[in-house]
Design an enzyme around this catalytic site. Structure first.
Site, PDB file in Angstrom:
ATOM      1  N   ARG A  84       0.801  -3.374  12.967  1.00 47.05           N
ATOM      2  CA  ARG A  84       0.112  -3.698  14.214  1.00 47.05           C
ATOM      3  C   ARG A  84       0.822  -4.906  14.807  1.00 47.05           C
ATOM      4  O   ARG A  84       1.181  -5.843  14.070  1.00 47.05           O
ATOM      5  CB  ARG A  84      -1.370  -4.055  13.969  1.00 47.05           C
ATOM      6  CG  ARG A  84      -2.278  -2.900  13.629  1.00 47.05           C
ATOM      7  CD  ARG A  84      -2.530  -1.963  14.820  1.00 47.05           C
ATOM      8  NE  ARG A  84      -3.454  -0.885  14.495  1.00 47.05           N
ATOM      9  CZ  ARG A  84      -3.112   0.302  14.009  1.00 47.05           C
ATOM     10  NH1 ARG A  84      -1.836   0.578  13.786  1.00 47.05           N
ATOM     11  NH2 ARG A  84      -4.021   1.232  13.772  1.00 47.05           N
ATOM     12  N   ARG A 130      -1.677  -9.025  -1.137  1.00 49.28           N
ATOM     13  CA  ARG A 130      -2.817  -9.832  -1.595  1.00 49.28           C
ATOM     14  C   ARG A 130      -2.794 -10.043  -3.104  1.00 49.28           C
ATOM     15  O   ARG A 130      -3.158 -11.078  -3.609  1.00 49.28           O
ATOM     16  CB  ARG A 130      -4.127  -9.154  -1.197  1.00 49.28           C
ATOM     17  CG  ARG A 130      -4.685  -9.688   0.100  1.00 49.28           C
ATOM     18  CD  ARG A 130      -6.050  -9.119   0.306  1.00 49.28           C
ATOM     19  NE  ARG A 130      -5.923  -7.853   1.012  1.00 49.28           N
ATOM     20  CZ  ARG A 130      -6.390  -7.635   2.235  1.00 49.28           C
ATOM     21  NH1 ARG A 130      -7.032  -8.577   2.874  1.00 49.28           N
ATOM     22  NH2 ARG A 130      -6.238  -6.478   2.821  1.00 49.28           N
ATOM     23  N   GLY A 148       0.826  -1.212   0.000  1.00 45.20           N
ATOM     24  CA  GLY A 148       0.000   0.000   0.000  1.00 45.20           C
ATOM     25  C   GLY A 148       0.854   1.254   0.000  1.00 45.20           C
ATOM     26  O   GLY A 148       2.048   1.206  -0.304  1.00 45.20           O
ATOM     27  N   ARG A 149       0.236   2.355   0.379  1.00 44.44           N
ATOM     28  CA  ARG A 149       0.903   3.658   0.275  1.00 44.44           C
ATOM     29  C   ARG A 149       2.155   3.735   1.140  1.00 44.44           C
ATOM     30  O   ARG A 149       3.177   4.279   0.730  1.00 44.44           O
ATOM     31  CB  ARG A 149      -0.050   4.763   0.698  1.00 44.44           C
ATOM     32  CG  ARG A 149      -1.347   4.787  -0.085  1.00 44.44           C
ATOM     33  CD  ARG A 149      -2.305   5.753   0.583  1.00 44.44           C
ATOM     34  NE  ARG A 149      -3.634   5.691   0.018  1.00 44.44           N
ATOM     35  CZ  ARG A 149      -4.605   4.911   0.496  1.00 44.44           C
ATOM     36  NH1 ARG A 149      -4.392   4.119   1.522  1.00 44.44           N
ATOM     37  NH2 ARG A 149      -5.803   4.923  -0.055  1.00 44.44           N
ATOM     38  N   GLY A 208       4.526   6.098  14.743  1.00 41.62           N
ATOM     39  CA  GLY A 208       4.697   6.136  13.284  1.00 41.62           C
ATOM     40  C   GLY A 208       4.218   7.427  12.641  1.00 41.62           C
ATOM     41  O   GLY A 208       4.892   8.006  11.792  1.00 41.62           O
ATOM     42  N   HIS A 219       4.716   3.388  19.451  1.00 41.51           N
ATOM     43  CA  HIS A 219       3.685   3.606  18.428  1.00 41.51           C
ATOM     44  C   HIS A 219       3.617   5.083  17.991  1.00 41.51           C
ATOM     45  O   HIS A 219       2.589   5.747  18.168  1.00 41.51           O
ATOM     46  CB  HIS A 219       2.315   3.130  18.939  1.00 41.51           C
ATOM     47  CG  HIS A 219       1.365   2.798  17.815  1.00 41.51           C
ATOM     48  ND1 HIS A 219       0.359   1.870  17.911  1.00 41.51           N
ATOM     49  CD2 HIS A 219       1.266   3.288  16.546  1.00 41.51           C
ATOM     50  CE1 HIS A 219      -0.309   1.804  16.777  1.00 41.51           C
ATOM     51  NE2 HIS A 219       0.235   2.664  15.931  1.00 41.51           N
ATOM     52  N   GLU A 221      -1.469  -3.517  22.918  1.00 44.01           N
ATOM     53  CA  GLU A 221      -1.026  -2.206  23.413  1.00 44.01           C
ATOM     54  C   GLU A 221      -2.066  -1.626  24.365  1.00 44.01           C
ATOM     55  O   GLU A 221      -3.250  -1.841  24.148  1.00 44.01           O
ATOM     56  CB  GLU A 221      -0.859  -1.236  22.232  1.00 44.01           C
ATOM     57  CG  GLU A 221       0.325  -1.574  21.363  1.00 44.01           C
ATOM     58  CD  GLU A 221       0.468  -0.603  20.189  1.00 44.01           C
ATOM     59  OE1 GLU A 221      -0.057   0.528  20.267  1.00 44.01           O
ATOM     60  OE2 GLU A 221       1.108  -0.989  19.199  1.00 44.01           O
TER      61      GLU A 221
HETATM   62  C1  DGY Z   1      -2.531   4.270  12.280  1.00 45.47           C
HETATM   63  O1  DGY Z   1      -2.910   5.331  11.796  1.00 45.47           O
HETATM   64  O2  DGY Z   1      -3.178   3.230  12.159  1.00 45.47           O
HETATM   65  C2  DGY Z   1      -1.238   4.281  13.014  1.00 45.47           C
HETATM   66  O3  DGY Z   1      -0.944   3.113  13.605  1.00 45.47           O
HETATM   67  C3  DGY Z   1      -1.187   5.443  13.980  1.00 45.47           C
HETATM   68  O4  DGY Z   1      -1.096   6.615  13.279  1.00 45.47           O
END
Ligand code: DGY
Length: 316
Positions: A234, A178, A156-157, A283, A281, A263
């Site tokens: 995740r 996929r 994905g992106r 990101g 977490h 988490e």
């Molecule tokens: C999301 O957006 O799903 C990230 O894990 C948190 O920004």
């Protein structure tokens, strides 16, 4: 009609101003913690729209207690915290915040790759403990990235951004997803081949019933002893216990983790390992991105409440 929107946490970027312009009342949880389920239900029960966090469990029970809700805008690209079937049954639109966080998340993935490959933790610790004895030929040797193979799980992106960064570092790309993605640089390979042949493995797949524990113990066992494993997706998509066992026995070189199973109650055994880099977490945690996420979530809610189409609906 006085429309009401409730956000389960205070968000950056003043989304209240966007609602104000539309004449929509906006309130938010101002406590510096997630709401307990009963608090969330009480505070959101009368809202026409809700902005939720990935830590809010919006299950069927919660959804059935929302009296007027027409839209739930999750402040995340992931939406595994929301029961989509229950939302669909109640006619509630669910949206997420894709795109705006791709660069920030890819940067954290790459940060973890570099930190794990080049012993950032150990070097930092040495300096802070004031035990640096001077340059030496074999001090904290790690692995270079140039010419190595990056295996991306997902296309994905975010995976595409990581791939671009990796090309800049002179890496070769293989990926599994996929389906074959023509816009993805690199070669599509079966997942087992990716696990067995990559020097660096980075996960970029959403969590759902098809990806829960996708990276099983058997697949983790295929990794090379020099492999680096990175997860910014995740925690639940990989067998975390088994990963910890491999790191403990030094069956792989290192890991970099931004996400954890269950988490925020992550497995504290991770903190005893010197071959894993741990982040909480973060990101998407840049000033720019978190503001853009808040505006996208707010605009999704406004669009639906004003009778329009959601901007970034979640496919269900
Ligand atoms: C999301 O957006 O799903 C990230 O894990 C948190 O920004």
């Amino acid at each position: 009609m006085n429309l009401k929107v409730f956000a389960t946490y205070k968000l950056p970027g003043n989304p209240g101003a966007l609602f104000g312009k539309e004449g929509i009342s906006f309130s938010e949880n101002l406590l510096p913690r997630l709401l307990r389920t009963e608090e969330l239900i009480e505070q959101a029960a009368e809202a026409d729209g809700i902005i939720s966090l990935l830590g809010d469990k919006i299950d069927a029970d919660v959804i059935n207690k929302l009296k007027k809700c027409r839209v739930i805008a999750n402040y995340a690209v992931g939406f595994n915290n929301i029961d989509l079937n229950a939302a669909r049954e109640r006619g509630i639109t669910v949206t997420n915040t894709p795109d705006v966080l791709s660069a920030a998340t890819a940067e954290i993935a790459f940060l973890l790759i570099l930190a794990a490959a080049r012993n950032l933790n150990a070097g930092e610790k040495m300096m802070r403990n004031k035990v640096f004895l001077g340059w030496s030929p074999e001090l904290l040797l790690g692995y270079g990235l140039e010419g190595k193979t990056l295996g991306l799980v997902g296309a994905g992106r975010i995976a595409q951004k990581v791939a671009k960064m990796a090309l800049g570092f002179g890496m070769n790309i293989i990926y599994f997803s996929r389906s074959v993605k023509p816009e993805m640089p690199g070669r599509f390979v079966p997942l087992s081949e990716l696990m067995a042949t990559s020097d660096v493995i980075s996960l970029h797949i959403p969590l759902d019933e098809t990806t829960n524990n996708l990276i099983s113990a058997d697949l983790l066992d295929l990794m090379k002893p020099s492999a680096i494993f990175v997860n910014t997706a995740r925690g639940e998509v990989a067998d975390e216990k088994h990963l910890i066992a491999l790191l403990k026995k030094r069956k792989i070189y290192a890991a970099g983790l931004d996400v954890y199973t269950n988490e925020p109650n992550f497995n504290h055994a991770l903190t005893t390992l010197d071959n894993v880099v741990l982040l909480p977490h973060i990101g998407s945690a840049t000033f720019e991105t978190r503001t853009a996420m808040a505006h996208l979530a707010a605009n999704n809610v406004i669009s639906v409440l004003k009778g329009g189409e959601p901007i970034t609906p979640v496919a269900s």
